[in-house]
Design a protein around this motif. Sequence first.
Motif, PDB file in Angstrom:
ATOM      1  N   LYS A  26     -31.887   8.904  47.676  1.00  0.00           N
ATOM      2  CA  LYS A  26     -31.395   8.108  48.821  1.00  0.00           C
ATOM      3  C   LYS A  26     -30.331   7.109  48.388  1.00  0.00           C
ATOM      4  N   LYS A  27     -30.528   6.569  47.168  1.00  0.00           N
ATOM      5  CA  LYS A  27     -29.580   5.561  46.665  1.00  0.00           C
ATOM      6  C   LYS A  27     -28.181   6.163  46.505  1.00  0.00           C
ATOM      7  N   TYR A  28     -28.107   7.369  45.956  1.00  0.00           N
ATOM      8  CA  TYR A  28     -26.788   7.946  45.678  1.00  0.00           C
ATOM      9  C   TYR A  28     -26.268   8.840  46.799  1.00  0.00           C
ATOM     10  N   PHE A  29     -27.175   9.377  47.615  1.00  0.00           N
ATOM     11  CA  PHE A  29     -26.765  10.258  48.719  1.00  0.00           C
ATOM     12  C   PHE A  29     -27.465   9.827  50.007  1.00  0.00           C
ATOM     13  N   PRO A  30     -27.080   8.630  50.519  1.00  0.00           N
ATOM     14  CA  PRO A  30     -27.791   8.092  51.687  1.00  0.00           C
ATOM     15  C   PRO A  30     -27.653   8.963  52.933  1.00  0.00           C
ATOM     16  N   LYS A  75     -36.889   9.083  28.849  1.00  0.00           N
ATOM     17  CA  LYS A  75     -37.095   7.628  28.933  1.00  0.00           C
ATOM     18  C   LYS A  75     -37.081   7.178  30.393  1.00  0.00           C
ATOM     19  N   ASP A  76     -37.187   5.858  30.585  1.00  0.00           N
ATOM     20  CA  ASP A  76     -37.252   5.262  31.930  1.00  0.00           C
ATOM     21  C   ASP A  76     -38.382   5.899  32.755  1.00  0.00           C
ATOM     22  N   ASN A  77     -39.582   5.903  32.191  1.00  0.00           N
ATOM     23  CA  ASN A  77     -40.747   6.447  32.907  1.00  0.00           C
ATOM     24  C   ASN A  77     -40.593   7.919  33.265  1.00  0.00           C
ATOM     25  N   GLY A  78     -39.815   8.643  32.472  1.00  0.00           N
ATOM     26  CA  GLY A  78     -39.612  10.068  32.754  1.00  0.00           C
ATOM     27  C   GLY A  78     -38.531  10.329  33.786  1.00  0.00           C
ATOM     28  N   LEU A  79     -37.860   9.236  34.239  1.00  0.00           N
ATOM     29  CA  LEU A  79     -36.906   9.390  35.352  1.00  0.00           C
ATOM     30  C   LEU A  79     -35.456   9.447  34.903  1.00  0.00           C
ATOM     31  N   TYR A  80     -35.198   9.308  33.606  1.00  0.00           N
ATOM     32  CA  TYR A  80     -33.823   9.179  33.100  1.00  0.00           C
ATOM     33  C   TYR A  80     -32.888  10.276  33.617  1.00  0.00           C
ATOM     34  N   PHE A  81     -33.358  11.518  33.580  1.00  0.00           N
ATOM     35  CA  PHE A  81     -32.451  12.620  33.946  1.00  0.00           C
ATOM     36  C   PHE A  81     -32.190  12.673  35.450  1.00  0.00           C
ATOM     37  N   TYR A  82     -33.201  12.341  36.255  1.00  0.00           N
ATOM     38  CA  TYR A  82     -32.967  12.318  37.708  1.00  0.00           C
ATOM     39  C   TYR A  82     -31.959  11.237  38.068  1.00  0.00           C
ATOM     40  N   GLU A  83     -32.116  10.073  37.452  1.00  0.00           N
ATOM     41  CA  GLU A  83     -31.191   8.961  37.708  1.00  0.00           C
ATOM     42  C   GLU A  83     -29.769   9.340  37.270  1.00  0.00           C
ATOM     43  N   THR A  84     -29.648   9.878  36.051  1.00  0.00           N
ATOM     44  CA  THR A  84     -28.313  10.141  35.506  1.00  0.00           C
ATOM     45  C   THR A  84     -27.635  11.298  36.229  1.00  0.00           C
ATOM     46  N   ILE A  85     -28.368  12.381  36.409  1.00  0.00           N
ATOM     47  CA  ILE A  85     -27.761  13.544  37.080  1.00  0.00           C
ATOM     48  C   ILE A  85     -27.363  13.165  38.504  1.00  0.00           C
ATOM     49  N   THR A  86     -28.258  12.494  39.240  1.00  0.00           N
ATOM     50  CA  THR A  86     -27.985  12.191  40.642  1.00  0.00           C
ATOM     51  C   THR A  86     -26.814  11.215  40.763  1.00  0.00           C
ATOM     52  N   ARG A  87     -26.739  10.242  39.848  1.00  0.00           N
ATOM     53  CA  ARG A  87     -25.639   9.263  39.877  1.00  0.00           C
ATOM     54  C   ARG A  87     -24.287   9.928  39.630  1.00  0.00           C
ATOM     55  N   GLU A  88     -24.256  10.868  38.674  1.00  0.00           N
ATOM     56  CA  GLU A  88     -22.971  11.466  38.294  1.00  0.00           C
ATOM     57  C   GLU A  88     -22.633  12.708  39.117  1.00  0.00           C
ATOM     58  N   ALA A  89     -23.607  13.225  39.843  1.00  0.00           N
ATOM     59  CA  ALA A  89     -23.424  14.515  40.520  1.00  0.00           C
ATOM     60  C   ALA A  89     -22.247  14.526  41.492  1.00  0.00           C
ATOM     61  N   CYS A  90     -21.966  13.379  42.133  1.00  0.00           N
ATOM     62  CA  CYS A  90     -20.890  13.344  43.145  1.00  0.00           C
ATOM     63  C   CYS A  90     -19.560  13.834  42.560  1.00  0.00           C
ATOM     64  N   ASN A  91     -19.353  13.665  41.260  1.00  0.00           N
ATOM     65  CA  ASN A  91     -18.106  14.127  40.627  1.00  0.00           C
ATOM     66  C   ASN A  91     -18.095  15.624  40.352  1.00  0.00           C
ATOM     67  N   PHE A  92     -19.220  16.282  40.552  1.00  0.00           N
ATOM     68  CA  PHE A  92     -19.349  17.690  40.161  1.00  0.00           C
ATOM     69  C   PHE A  92     -19.859  18.553  41.311  1.00  0.00           C
ATOM     70  N   LEU A  93     -19.775  18.030  42.538  1.00  0.00           N
ATOM     71  CA  LEU A  93     -20.295  18.783  43.683  1.00  0.00           C
ATOM     72  C   LEU A  93     -19.199  19.057  44.704  1.00  0.00           C
ATOM     73  N   ASN A  94     -19.298  20.195  45.365  1.00  0.00           N
ATOM     74  CA  ASN A  94     -18.434  20.475  46.503  1.00  0.00           C
ATOM     75  C   ASN A  94     -18.979  19.733  47.726  1.00  0.00           C
ATOM     76  N   ASN A  95     -18.227  19.801  48.846  1.00  0.00           N
ATOM     77  CA  ASN A  95     -18.613  19.045  50.053  1.00  0.00           C
ATOM     78  C   ASN A  95     -20.014  19.369  50.523  1.00  0.00           C
ATOM     79  N   LYS A  96     -20.245  20.670  50.638  1.00  0.00           N
ATOM     80  CA  LYS A  96     -21.570  21.149  51.026  1.00  0.00           C
ATOM     81  C   LYS A  96     -22.325  21.427  49.738  1.00  0.00           C
TER      82      LYS A  96
END
Length: 240
Positions: free
Chosen positions: A214-218, A173-194
Amino acid sequence: MTELEYLKKYLHPEDNLEEAIKRLNNGEPLQYIVGDTEFYGSIFKVNKNVLIPRPETEELVEKALNLIPKVFNEKNLNILDIGTGSGCIPITLKKHLPDAELNAVDISRAALEVAKENAKLNNTNVNFIESNIFSNVNDTFDIIISNPPYIREDEPIMDIVKNNEPHLALYAKDNGLYFYETITREACNFLNNKFIIAYEIGEEQGESVVSIAKKYFPDAKIILEQDLRHFDRFVFIIRR
Ligand code: GLN
């Protein structure tokens, strides 16, 4: 090679050629009829519960394998593949990065069964988790990679794809962008520093996925790359 030649070459000896030709004439993809296909030089089982691996995804894996040593010195990387389907991405990565820990999630239990068979078939150790994106994930990773569903719900696609491959693996959904939006938004909780986030994207989604990144990782480095046909196809988000 014609489709008939393909069947004659790859159909397993225990399978019936007449039956296979009937399925072909019914519009079924050769890979489902044969029951397996090649990805990055290895054999993977496929059935209607998983997307047939695409050459673009081989390029995603190749680009990730080239990028990883430029970002990380260490070899014991923790890697997560989201929406693994047949498991072709994590299994191939594990073969080339034997010291890495490979984790892969999918919402589809039926897909995970295929992926687990493929890990066994390819003698690789991958940790598979049934999860709606991050819902059952409790760890942090150096690399998140994904070829999520990215086709717009109203996007016309080839009949052979639409009538055979799992819509769960194709449409978003969301023009095919749903997973990029959701994964990128939540990724900060599941990533190491680098980290590296590596996406396969639809050819018209480059600008949108870059702006999500850019929105989530400026402060991250964001790279948009093209596939061999010169279509926008990959986005990498990198923090060194
Ligand atoms: N690349 C696939 C196709 O062209 C789509 C797969 C996906 O949505 N990730 O059918």
